[in-house]
Each structure stands twice: as structure tokens, then as C-alpha cells.
Design a protein around this motif. Structure first.
Motif, PDB file in Angstrom:
ATOM      1  N   LEU A  25      84.375 114.727  47.776  1.00  0.00           N
ATOM      2  CA  LEU A  25      83.754 115.882  48.426  1.00  0.00           C
ATOM      3  C   LEU A  25      84.708 117.071  48.554  1.00  0.00           C
ATOM      4  CD1 LEU A  25      81.827 113.993  51.255  1.00  0.00           C
ATOM      5  CD2 LEU A  25      80.795 115.191  49.317  1.00  0.00           C
ATOM      6  N   THR A  26      86.011 116.809  48.641  1.00  0.00           N
ATOM      7  CA  THR A  26      86.967 117.892  48.876  1.00  0.00           C
ATOM      8  C   THR A  26      87.727 118.318  47.625  1.00  0.00           C
ATOM      9  OG1 THR A  26      88.671 116.296  49.555  1.00  0.00           O
ATOM     10  CG2 THR A  26      87.266 117.229  51.293  1.00  0.00           C
ATOM     11  N   ALA A  27      87.439 117.715  46.479  1.00  0.00           N
ATOM     12  CA  ALA A  27      88.131 118.086  45.235  1.00  0.00           C
ATOM     13  C   ALA A  27      87.898 119.555  44.907  1.00  0.00           C
ATOM     14  CB  ALA A  27      87.655 117.209  44.085  1.00  0.00           C
ATOM     15  N   GLU A  28      88.964 120.241  44.506  1.00  0.00           N
ATOM     16  CA  GLU A  28      88.873 121.664  44.179  1.00  0.00           C
ATOM     17  C   GLU A  28      89.263 121.966  42.737  1.00  0.00           C
ATOM     18  OE1 GLU A  28      91.234 123.717  47.052  1.00  0.00           O
ATOM     19  OE2 GLU A  28      89.737 123.512  48.646  1.00  0.00           O
ATOM     20  N   THR A  29      89.843 120.998  42.045  1.00  0.00           N
ATOM     21  CA  THR A  29      90.227 121.176  40.648  1.00  0.00           C
ATOM     22  C   THR A  29      89.726 119.995  39.831  1.00  0.00           C
ATOM     23  OG1 THR A  29      92.344 120.002  40.851  1.00  0.00           O
ATOM     24  CG2 THR A  29      92.333 122.378  41.362  1.00  0.00           C
ATOM     25  N   ASN A  30      89.678 120.170  38.499  1.00  0.00           N
ATOM     26  CA  ASN A  30      89.278 119.065  37.619  1.00  0.00           C
ATOM     27  C   ASN A  30      90.195 117.861  37.802  1.00  0.00           C
ATOM     28  OD1 ASN A  30      87.224 120.589  36.567  1.00  0.00           O
ATOM     29  ND2 ASN A  30      88.237 121.027  34.618  1.00  0.00           N
ATOM     30  N   GLU A  31      91.495 118.133  37.975  1.00  0.00           N
ATOM     31  CA  GLU A  31      92.460 117.045  38.124  1.00  0.00           C
ATOM     32  C   GLU A  31      92.205 116.261  39.409  1.00  0.00           C
ATOM     33  OE1 GLU A  31      93.692 119.866  35.235  1.00  0.00           O
ATOM     34  OE2 GLU A  31      93.221 120.209  37.352  1.00  0.00           O
ATOM     35  N   GLU A  32      91.917 116.976  40.492  1.00  0.00           N
ATOM     36  CA  GLU A  32      91.630 116.306  41.760  1.00  0.00           C
ATOM     37  C   GLU A  32      90.340 115.497  41.668  1.00  0.00           C
ATOM     38  OE1 GLU A  32      91.532 119.275  44.805  1.00  0.00           O
ATOM     39  OE2 GLU A  32      93.715 119.533  44.841  1.00  0.00           O
ATOM     40  N   PHE A  33      89.343 116.055  40.994  1.00  0.00           N
ATOM     41  CA  PHE A  33      88.078 115.329  40.845  1.00  0.00           C
ATOM     42  C   PHE A  33      88.266 114.078  39.996  1.00  0.00           C
ATOM     43  CE2 PHE A  33      84.123 114.492  38.486  1.00  0.00           C
ATOM     44  CZ  PHE A  33      83.300 114.177  39.557  1.00  0.00           C
ATOM     45  N   VAL A  66      73.304  99.482  35.370  1.00  0.00           N
ATOM     46  CA  VAL A  66      74.042  98.801  36.434  1.00  0.00           C
ATOM     47  C   VAL A  66      75.256  99.631  36.840  1.00  0.00           C
ATOM     48  CG1 VAL A  66      75.403  96.750  37.013  1.00  0.00           C
ATOM     49  CG2 VAL A  66      73.276  96.517  35.731  1.00  0.00           C
ATOM     50  N   LEU A  67      75.970 100.170  35.850  1.00  0.00           N
ATOM     51  CA  LEU A  67      77.142 100.996  36.136  1.00  0.00           C
ATOM     52  C   LEU A  67      76.745 102.255  36.903  1.00  0.00           C
ATOM     53  CD1 LEU A  67      80.161 101.527  35.846  1.00  0.00           C
ATOM     54  CD2 LEU A  67      79.700 102.557  33.607  1.00  0.00           C
ATOM     55  N   ALA A  68      75.622 102.860  36.520  1.00  0.00           N
ATOM     56  CA  ALA A  68      75.153 104.060  37.209  1.00  0.00           C
ATOM     57  C   ALA A  68      74.905 103.781  38.686  1.00  0.00           C
ATOM     58  CB  ALA A  68      73.878 104.587  36.554  1.00  0.00           C
ATOM     59  N   THR A  69      74.304 102.642  38.963  1.00  0.00           N
ATOM     60  CA  THR A  69      74.043 102.251  40.356  1.00  0.00           C
ATOM     61  C   THR A  69      75.349 102.066  41.120  1.00  0.00           C
ATOM     62  OG1 THR A  69      71.968 101.166  39.750  1.00  0.00           O
ATOM     63  CG2 THR A  69      72.959 100.525  41.845  1.00  0.00           C
ATOM     64  N   ALA A  70      76.326 101.427  40.471  1.00  0.00           N
ATOM     65  CA  ALA A  70      77.615 101.177  41.120  1.00  0.00           C
ATOM     66  C   ALA A  70      78.384 102.472  41.389  1.00  0.00           C
ATOM     67  CB  ALA A  70      78.454 100.245  40.253  1.00  0.00           C
ATOM     68  N   LEU A  71      78.156 103.485  40.562  1.00  0.00           N
ATOM     69  CA  LEU A  71      78.863 104.762  40.722  1.00  0.00           C
ATOM     70  C   LEU A  71      78.160 105.721  41.682  1.00  0.00           C
ATOM     71  CD1 LEU A  71      79.832 105.532  37.005  1.00  0.00           C
ATOM     72  CD2 LEU A  71      81.380 104.815  38.837  1.00  0.00           C
ATOM     73  N   SER A  72      76.947 105.407  42.055  1.00  0.00           N
ATOM     74  CA  SER A  72      76.158 106.312  42.898  1.00  0.00           C
ATOM     75  C   SER A  72      76.584 106.178  44.357  1.00  0.00           C
ATOM     76  CB  SER A  72      74.665 106.004  42.747  1.00  0.00           C
ATOM     77  OG  SER A  72      74.241 106.249  41.416  1.00  0.00           O
ATOM     78  N   ILE A  73      77.441 107.084  44.778  1.00  0.00           N
ATOM     79  CA  ILE A  73      77.936 107.105  46.155  1.00  0.00           C
ATOM     80  C   ILE A  73      77.649 108.485  46.735  1.00  0.00           C
ATOM     81  CG2 ILE A  73      79.773 105.464  45.601  1.00  0.00           C
ATOM     82  CD1 ILE A  73      81.712 107.909  45.778  1.00  0.00           C
ATOM     83  N   PRO A  74      77.740 108.645  48.053  1.00  0.00           N
ATOM     84  CA  PRO A  74      77.584 109.988  48.635  1.00  0.00           C
ATOM     85  C   PRO A  74      78.560 110.973  48.008  1.00  0.00           C
ATOM     86  CG  PRO A  74      77.545 108.335  50.357  1.00  0.00           C
ATOM     87  CD  PRO A  74      77.905 107.605  49.090  1.00  0.00           C
ATOM     88  N   GLY A  75      78.023 112.085  47.527  1.00  0.00           N
ATOM     89  CA  GLY A  75      78.848 113.094  46.872  1.00  0.00           C
ATOM     90  C   GLY A  75      78.725 113.102  45.368  1.00  0.00           C
ATOM     91  N   LEU A  76      78.129 112.042  44.805  1.00  0.00           N
ATOM     92  CA  LEU A  76      77.953 111.964  43.351  1.00  0.00           C
ATOM     93  C   LEU A  76      76.496 111.700  43.008  1.00  0.00           C
ATOM     94  CD1 LEU A  76      80.894 109.745  42.012  1.00  0.00           C
ATOM     95  CD2 LEU A  76      80.653 112.226  41.795  1.00  0.00           C
ATOM     96  N   THR A  77      75.983 112.443  42.030  1.00  0.00           N
ATOM     97  CA  THR A  77      74.669 112.156  41.470  1.00  0.00           C
ATOM     98  C   THR A  77      74.875 111.636  40.055  1.00  0.00           C
ATOM     99  OG1 THR A  77      73.534 113.844  42.786  1.00  0.00           O
ATOM    100  CG2 THR A  77      72.453 113.131  40.761  1.00  0.00           C
ATOM    101  N   VAL A  78      74.410 110.417  39.791  1.00  0.00           N
ATOM    102  CA  VAL A  78      74.600 109.775  38.489  1.00  0.00           C
ATOM    103  C   VAL A  78      73.232 109.573  37.848  1.00  0.00           C
ATOM    104  CG1 VAL A  78      75.607 107.825  37.254  1.00  0.00           C
ATOM    105  CG2 VAL A  78      76.631 108.601  39.411  1.00  0.00           C
ATOM    106  N   THR A  79      73.040 110.184  36.676  1.00  0.00           N
ATOM    107  CA  THR A  79      71.743 110.129  36.005  1.00  0.00           C
ATOM    108  C   THR A  79      71.870 109.426  34.654  1.00  0.00           C
ATOM    109  OG1 THR A  79      71.189 112.267  37.012  1.00  0.00           O
ATOM    110  CG2 THR A  79      69.780 111.492  35.216  1.00  0.00           C
TER     111      THR A  79
END
Length: 204
Positions: A25-33, A66-79
Motif C-alpha cells: 500500500l505504501t510503495a512509491e517506486t517500481n523497486e519498492e513495489f 489457484v495462484l491468482a487466488t493466493a496473490l489476492s490480498i488487500p491492496g492488490l487486484t489480480v485478474t
């Protein structure tokens, strides 16, 4: 008016209890993300590996889901099966971020270097616009010896330099994984993470 002491306490609590959410949620650069996302990805890959027996009959689409479900956390939308100049396996976006952080992922059941190179060509040569953060190529390895399979792919990439590879591959923080850099038509050199997921199930 919000009590600043209460807000500060809430933020500290989130950071302490769910640091991966906080960093996304607080990432400000590509590297931080990318760094924050790697934590979430590592947890997701590990979860799949611990339950590999449940997924042994799934194809690439099923495993990607299955991977998409595992990656879906608050702050990320995985489609899954999203459109980006074609149907990319996973489109991952940070919610409400400025700048916008987008990650594209292609997932393949490992079938040797040729299949891996095909996935890289799809991800980098077709789906990637150049605006995304580090690309992601997941290898679901159902055979024995994921270590040897990863080494073989990496050696052949360094030998053949697919997709305008720039220099040799480098180590990833994950086991059975590596990084590569490629010249993109946008004029930039972009990075791709090649991440292995050990789904070998020993026959009873």
C-alpha cells in the motif's frame, strides 16, 4: 476530526500485523513495489508447493487460477486471463496507487527450454507495453529435479539470449528462480523474474 495519535497507532498496528499489506500500500517506486510483491509471491508459491498433491491434475489455466487466488490480498487486484495485447495469464495491479503499479505474469507447466522461451516471448514480446513493473514468468514444475530443470533453462537463455536478452541472467531471491533483462521496443531495458514452483508429487 481524526485523532492523529489514533491514526498513527492504527498504521503502526497494520505495519506490525500485516507488513506485506503495508508495504504494498505504501510503495512509491517500481523497486519498492517489486520488493513488497516478492514477499506475497513467495508466500503464494510456498502454499502451492505444500499442497501440490491437490493440484496434480490441474492444467496451466487451473494452476494460474489457484495462484491468482493466493496473490489476492488487500491492496492488490489480480485478474486471470486479462487482456493486454492478448490474453495474459495474470494481470496484477496495485489498488489506488499513484504512480500505477502493474505486473503481468505468464504461467507455464514446465516442458523444457523451448516451452519456457515461448512463454517469455508471449509475455515480453506481445503482452508487455513497457509501462509495467518487473514481468513474471512462473514455471510449474511437475517433474523431479526442479533444480536441474531451472539450471538448464537458465544456461540455455544465457547461451541463446532470447527476446533481446541483455547480458547474463542473475540470481533471484527465491530458490529455483532467476532474473533476466531484455531490450523492449519502447526503448527501455526491462526485467523479468523467472520463478519456479515445485509441484512434483511422488507416486505412491
Amino acid at each position: 476530526m481524526t485523532n492523529p495519535n489514533t491514526l498513527a497507532a492504527l498504521l503502526e498496528r497494520i505495519k506490525r500485523k500485516a507488513p506485506e499489506y503495508f508495504d504494498i500500500l505504501t510503495a512509491e517506486t517500481n523497486e519498492e513495489f517489486d520488493k513488497a510483491f516478492d514477499v506475497v509471491l513467495g508466500q503464494a508459491i510456498s502454499s502451492l508447493e505444500r499442497q501440490s498433491n491437490n493440484y496434480k491434475r490441474l492444467d496451466e489455466v487451473g494452476l494460474s487460477g489457484v495462484l491468482a487466488t493466493a496473490l489476492s490480498i488487500p491492496g492488490l487486484t489480480v485478474t486471470p486471463e486479462a487482456h493486454s495485447n492478448g490474453h495474459v495469464d495474470l494481470l496484477i495491479m496495485a489498488d489506488h496507487s499513484v504512480p500505477q503499479f502493474i505486473k503481468l505474469a505468464e504461467a507455464k507447466i514446465h516442458r523444457g527450454y523451448g516451452w519456457h522461451a515461448k512463454g517469455l516471448s508471449q509475455l515480453f514480446g506481445r503482452y508487455t507495453t513497457g509501462r509495467e513493473t518487473r514481468g513474471l514468468l512462473i514455471s510449474f514444475v511437475k517433474q523431479m529435479n526442479i533444480s536441474g530443470a531451472t539450471k538448464e533453462v537458465r544456461e540455455k537463455m544465457d547461451e541463446r539470449s532470447p527476446c533481446c536478452q541483455q547480458g547474463k541472467t542473475s540470481d533471484h531471491i527465491f530458490k529455483w528462480s532467476f532474473l533476466s533483462k531484455h531490450a523492449h521496443p519502447c526503448g527501455d531495458t526491462l526485467e523479468v523474474g523467472h520463478v519456479g514452483c515445485n509441484l512434483f508429487v511422488k507416486s505412491k
